[in-house]
Design an enzyme around this catalytic site. Sequence first.
Site, short mmCIF file in Angstrom:
data_model
loop_
_atom_site.label_atom_id
_atom_site.label_comp_id
_atom_site.label_asym_id
_atom_site.label_seq_id
_atom_site.Cartn_x
_atom_site.Cartn_y
_atom_site.Cartn_z
N ARG A 44 95.27 -65.08 118.57
CA ARG A 44 94.45 -65.70 117.52
C ARG A 44 95.34 -66.52 116.58
O ARG A 44 95.01 -67.63 116.18
CB ARG A 44 93.67 -64.62 116.74
N LYS A 134 82.87 -69.67 101.96
CA LYS A 134 81.68 -69.93 102.78
C LYS A 134 80.86 -68.67 102.97
O LYS A 134 81.41 -67.58 103.13
CB LYS A 134 82.08 -70.46 104.15
N GLU A 175 75.45 -72.20 102.83
CA GLU A 175 75.08 -72.52 104.21
C GLU A 175 73.82 -71.79 104.67
O GLU A 175 73.90 -70.68 105.17
CB GLU A 175 76.24 -72.20 105.16
N LYS A 217 75.94 -76.82 103.04
CA LYS A 217 76.20 -76.92 104.49
C LYS A 217 74.92 -76.60 105.25
O LYS A 217 74.67 -75.46 105.61
CB LYS A 217 77.33 -75.96 104.88
#
Length: 336
Positions: A44, A134, A175, A217
């Site tokens: 990752r 976010k 979002e 978003k």
Amino acid sequence: MTELARIAQAMVAKGRGILAADESTGTIGKRFERIAVENVEENRRAYRDMLFSAPGLGQTISGVILYDETLRQSSADGTRFVDLLTRNDILPGIKVDAGAKDMPLFPGEQITEGLDGLARRCTEYVALGARFAKWRAVINIGKGMPSNGCIVANAHALARYAAICQMTGLVPIVEPEVIMDGEHTIDTCERVTEWALQETFSALANQRVVLEEIVLKPSMVVSGSKCAQQAGPQEVAERTLRLLKRTVPAAVPGIAFLSGGQSDEVATDHLDRMNKLGGLPWALTFSYGRALQQPAIKTWAGKAANVPAAQAALLHRARMNSLAAMGQYSAALESR
Ligand code: 13P
């Protein structure tokens, strides 16, 4: 102007957009499965290292959304990712939600968790170098869905999250994603998206969220992925823009779309068409995950020797979307 308003404007500055690289460990595992790469921390880290050290990425990318593990990781030479990004004029961001979970008593619907202890976590993220955050709400379309309960609960959570971010010093990306999956028509998508955005801005107002200090978003207004009648790109652009003008106050500095399963070039084309229509009170750009990373992850395939080619694939998509954010894209540019 406040510091948060300045950051929000920088996130959506002309010709720049956001790279969403905040896949949770489970989600990146699904992406790695397709390229037969084992989902372990070093892989990752190596994958994100490839993305973030792409030369000149900051010319087209204003910010990168990271996952908790990634925010704490470093490049192969020991430079913290946060410092690597900042040095390249890229703002580090952080996904702070704890994921969309099955909503109790609402079969088929989801509610995003993560409000408990959020102020404490945000304060730590600011100290680690994050500048924005976010939180993703998920709205599914189906028989009897979405329900009022789901729309209201998710809007409330988004607004509570946004308020906590602004209090602790992070710009919240708000979002509300209306999911593309399903047989529904573009009309249904438009109606549901309008409802979700109206509830979201009503909740933001209730929670005293400063609109100059957020980035929205949203998903685009598109036909359901299994709908027999697929709307064309110009219709998607026109409907999405009409809806946003009806629902998003001009005080919001910018709107950065998610790609939500659209193919790379389609997501770029839609953004470009909207910017070509013009006359907008806010900046209109991208915050793509899959639509920016797909060619890069395929090219990388877990091999160090493929890093330069994978970076070139990422930079190409970032440049195409940068042009689209200025209404200067054309499909002919793809092959150059
Ligand atoms: P996609 O562009 O792949 O939808 O991802 C964007 C994102 O951050 C979803 O939360």
